[in-house]
Design a protein around this motif. Sequence first.
Motif, PDB file in Angstrom:
ATOM      1  N   PHE A 127     -43.453 -19.093  49.908  1.00 42.56           N
ATOM      2  CA  PHE A 127     -44.729 -19.527  49.128  1.00 42.56           C
ATOM      3  C   PHE A 127     -44.335 -18.798  47.569  1.00 42.56           C
ATOM      4  O   PHE A 127     -43.505 -18.049  47.307  1.00 42.56           O
ATOM      5  CB  PHE A 127     -46.065 -18.497  49.344  1.00 42.56           C
ATOM      6  N   GLN A 128     -44.866 -19.908  46.746  1.00 45.69           N
ATOM      7  CA  GLN A 128     -44.712 -19.531  45.257  1.00 45.69           C
ATOM      8  C   GLN A 128     -46.372 -18.769  44.947  1.00 45.69           C
ATOM      9  O   GLN A 128     -47.170 -19.197  45.305  1.00 45.69           O
ATOM     10  CB  GLN A 128     -44.681 -20.490  44.433  1.00 45.69           C
ATOM     11  N   VAL A 129     -46.153 -17.367  44.459  1.00 44.70           N
ATOM     12  CA  VAL A 129     -47.263 -16.746  44.182  1.00 44.70           C
ATOM     13  C   VAL A 129     -47.381 -16.104  42.853  1.00 44.70           C
ATOM     14  O   VAL A 129     -46.620 -15.990  42.177  1.00 44.70           O
ATOM     15  CB  VAL A 129     -47.314 -15.519  45.276  1.00 44.70           C
ATOM     16  N   PRO A 130     -48.712 -15.634  42.597  1.00 48.57           N
ATOM     17  CA  PRO A 130     -48.840 -14.808  41.453  1.00 48.57           C
ATOM     18  C   PRO A 130     -48.153 -13.621  41.198  1.00 48.57           C
ATOM     19  O   PRO A 130     -48.150 -12.899  42.225  1.00 48.57           O
ATOM     20  CB  PRO A 130     -50.263 -14.600  41.173  1.00 48.57           C
ATOM     21  N   VAL A 131     -47.561 -13.213  40.288  1.00 47.78           N
ATOM     22  CA  VAL A 131     -46.754 -12.026  40.085  1.00 47.78           C
ATOM     23  C   VAL A 131     -47.896 -10.858  40.225  1.00 47.78           C
ATOM     24  O   VAL A 131     -47.474  -9.938  40.911  1.00 47.78           O
ATOM     25  CB  VAL A 131     -46.206 -11.928  38.572  1.00 47.78           C
ATOM     26  N   ALA A 132     -49.041 -10.976  39.907  1.00 47.81           N
ATOM     27  CA  ALA A 132     -50.142  -9.848  40.357  1.00 47.81           C
ATOM     28  C   ALA A 132     -50.075  -9.722  41.870  1.00 47.81           C
ATOM     29  O   ALA A 132     -50.256  -8.314  42.040  1.00 47.81           O
ATOM     30  CB  ALA A 132     -51.323 -10.179  39.916  1.00 47.81           C
ATOM     31  N   ARG A 141     -46.414  -9.853  34.786  1.00 48.01           N
ATOM     32  CA  ARG A 141     -47.817 -10.071  35.248  1.00 48.01           C
ATOM     33  C   ARG A 141     -48.612 -11.010  34.267  1.00 48.01           C
ATOM     34  O   ARG A 141     -48.988 -12.145  34.487  1.00 48.01           O
ATOM     35  CB  ARG A 141     -48.703  -8.875  35.540  1.00 48.01           C
ATOM     36  N   ALA A 142     -48.514 -10.594  32.885  1.00 48.04           N
ATOM     37  CA  ALA A 142     -49.160 -11.589  31.959  1.00 48.04           C
ATOM     38  C   ALA A 142     -48.093 -12.717  31.434  1.00 48.04           C
ATOM     39  O   ALA A 142     -48.794 -13.816  31.097  1.00 48.04           O
ATOM     40  CB  ALA A 142     -49.127 -10.644  30.449  1.00 48.04           C
ATOM     41  N   LEU A 184     -48.450 -19.146  37.057  1.00 53.20           N
ATOM     42  CA  LEU A 184     -49.314 -19.173  38.270  1.00 53.20           C
ATOM     43  C   LEU A 184     -50.266 -18.533  38.550  1.00 53.20           C
ATOM     44  O   LEU A 184     -50.488 -17.348  38.212  1.00 53.20           O
ATOM     45  CB  LEU A 184     -48.293 -19.442  39.338  1.00 53.20           C
ATOM     46  N   ASP A 185     -51.515 -19.047  39.249  1.00 54.47           N
ATOM     47  CA  ASP A 185     -52.668 -18.289  39.569  1.00 54.47           C
ATOM     48  C   ASP A 185     -53.040 -18.432  40.994  1.00 54.47           C
ATOM     49  O   ASP A 185     -54.357 -18.064  41.188  1.00 54.47           O
ATOM     50  CB  ASP A 185     -53.602 -18.432  38.552  1.00 54.47           C
TER      51      ASP A 185
END
Length: 257
Positions: free
Chosen positions: A219-224, A238-239, A243-244
């Motif tokens: 999966f490609q995922v948000p860093v958060a 994170r900032a 991607l969201d």
Amino acid sequence: MSTVEAGYDPAFLGPPVPLPVPAQTVRELPSTHFTVLLDPERRLAAATAVNIDGAQLVDLERGDDWHLDDRVPASEQAGPELYAANDLDRGHLVRRRDPVWGDLAVARQANFETFAYPNAAPQASAFNQGELLWVGLEDHVLEYARTLGNRLSVFTGPVLADDDPLYRGVRIPRMFWKVAAWASGDALRATGFVLDQSALVAGLQAADEVPALGPFRTFQVPVADVEELTGLDLGPLRAADVLDRWVPLASVRDVLL
């Protein structure tokens, strides 16, 4: 061999990107163009960080000189006994070729240092050898970064969950994560990935039985979400995220940048 150039450089991209900050105690192990943050309790890395200069990469033969890191006790490393007579691979966290750049002596040193056991994690062979996607992710992002200055910093590690299956005294991670970062002008950009080998290690036993191989998911995922899964503080990454949401990947063509 002695270290020629020590450690991940947080200023490598221009915009500063510090090492990840784990919640647990780690041993910081700087090597040529990369650093491993070793969790001595789990005997595996909590995170790795590598600087990649795509314009200076050197093509060297792989070799296979896996060795214990003499800077930490053998009891704090998952060594050769974990991988003997089974279907687990010693999966590079910092990819062998990523820090292999610069002049020939430096490149050779980096190549050798990627084979230290703290830079390895146990991966079911179908997961590690299914490299077209896992390895291809960095290649894809690096190719994108070439148009923006040829440089990339990559952070990789296992998700160290408390309920990971125990095998030969080591808890085998079910998931792995990766965050790639690059600069676009003065701006930092980043994107995260999660790879899941749960299906391949679900039947792992404390004895010597390794389960039949099955599929893994990427999966490609948000860093958060990488931060939430791992407990790491990834600082400005994170900032800088592009991607969201979670995006399942079937090939590198699905990556959003």
